[in-house]
Design a protein around this motif. Structure first.
Motif, PDB file in Angstrom:
ATOM      1  N   THR A   7      22.670   9.804 -59.195  1.00  8.69           N
ATOM      2  CA  THR A   7      22.264   8.402 -59.254  1.00  8.69           C
ATOM      3  C   THR A   7      23.490   7.547 -59.526  1.00  8.69           C
ATOM      4  OG1 THR A   7      21.840   8.425 -61.621  1.00  8.69           O
ATOM      5  CG2 THR A   7      20.000   9.076 -60.171  1.00  8.69           C
ATOM      6  N   ILE A   9      23.940   5.434 -61.919  1.00  6.51           N
ATOM      7  CA  ILE A   9      24.235   5.463 -63.351  1.00  6.51           C
ATOM      8  C   ILE A   9      25.067   6.695 -63.694  1.00  6.51           C
ATOM      9  CG2 ILE A   9      23.206   5.627 -65.664  1.00  6.51           C
ATOM     10  CD1 ILE A   9      22.858   2.905 -64.365  1.00  6.51           C
ATOM     11  N   GLU A  10      24.694   7.838 -63.152  1.00  4.22           N
ATOM     12  CA  GLU A  10      25.450   9.070 -63.421  1.00  4.22           C
ATOM     13  C   GLU A  10      26.888   8.957 -62.915  1.00  4.22           C
ATOM     14  OE1 GLU A  10      21.933  12.431 -63.310  1.00  4.22           O
ATOM     15  OE2 GLU A  10      22.836  11.766 -61.431  1.00  4.22           O
TER      16      GLU A  10
END
Length: 138
Positions: A7, A9-10
């Motif tokens: 993702t 965010i990751e």
């Protein structure tokens, strides 16, 4: 079917961690680089000292003069020779007169150029004028 992927965010977290690690390591690398420069500078001083010892042995225990003037007949404008040029046959590499940490980029240590009379101004190291005399004048 759903594909497995990272993702956003990751990915941002991983980039942030890498940036933090890089910020921590850059000063360590800079310190290591400066330590290498100090070692190189110390090596330059040792080579200059060895060259000066060889000069002293060749010239009957007399240190090279800090600088003296060559007569105008031989060189234009009474060209000045300094201890840097006198040690040149013994060092073979004029770059040892420049410290790796010296930021002066205008070094000109070769004595066959027009502004070689000012080479002592661009040298990173100095000879003690009390050990060797200031000029060839008695």
């Amino acid at each position: 079917m759903k594909k497995a992927a990272f993702t956003l965010i990751e990915l941002l977290v991983v980039i942030a961690i890498i940036a933090i690690l890089a910020a921590i390591l850059f000063p360590v690398f800079a310190q290591a680089r400066e330590k290498a420069r100090q070692t190189s500078c110390l090596s330059n001083c040792k080579q200059i000292g060895t060259a000066q010892q060889m000069y002293v042995q060749d010239y009957d225990e007399v240190y090279p003069l800090w600088g003296y003037w060559i007569p105008t007949i031989q060189r234009v404008n009474g060209w000045k020779i300094t201890w840097v040029q006198l040690l040149q046959p013994y060092v073979k590499n004029m770059q040892i007169f420049k410290c790796p940490s010296d930021t002066n980029d205008g070094l000109n240590l070769y004595w066959d150029t027009a502004d070689a009379q000012d080479s002592w101004k661009s040298c990173s190291y100095w000879e003690n004028a009390y050990v060797s005399r200031w000029s060839g004048q008695s």
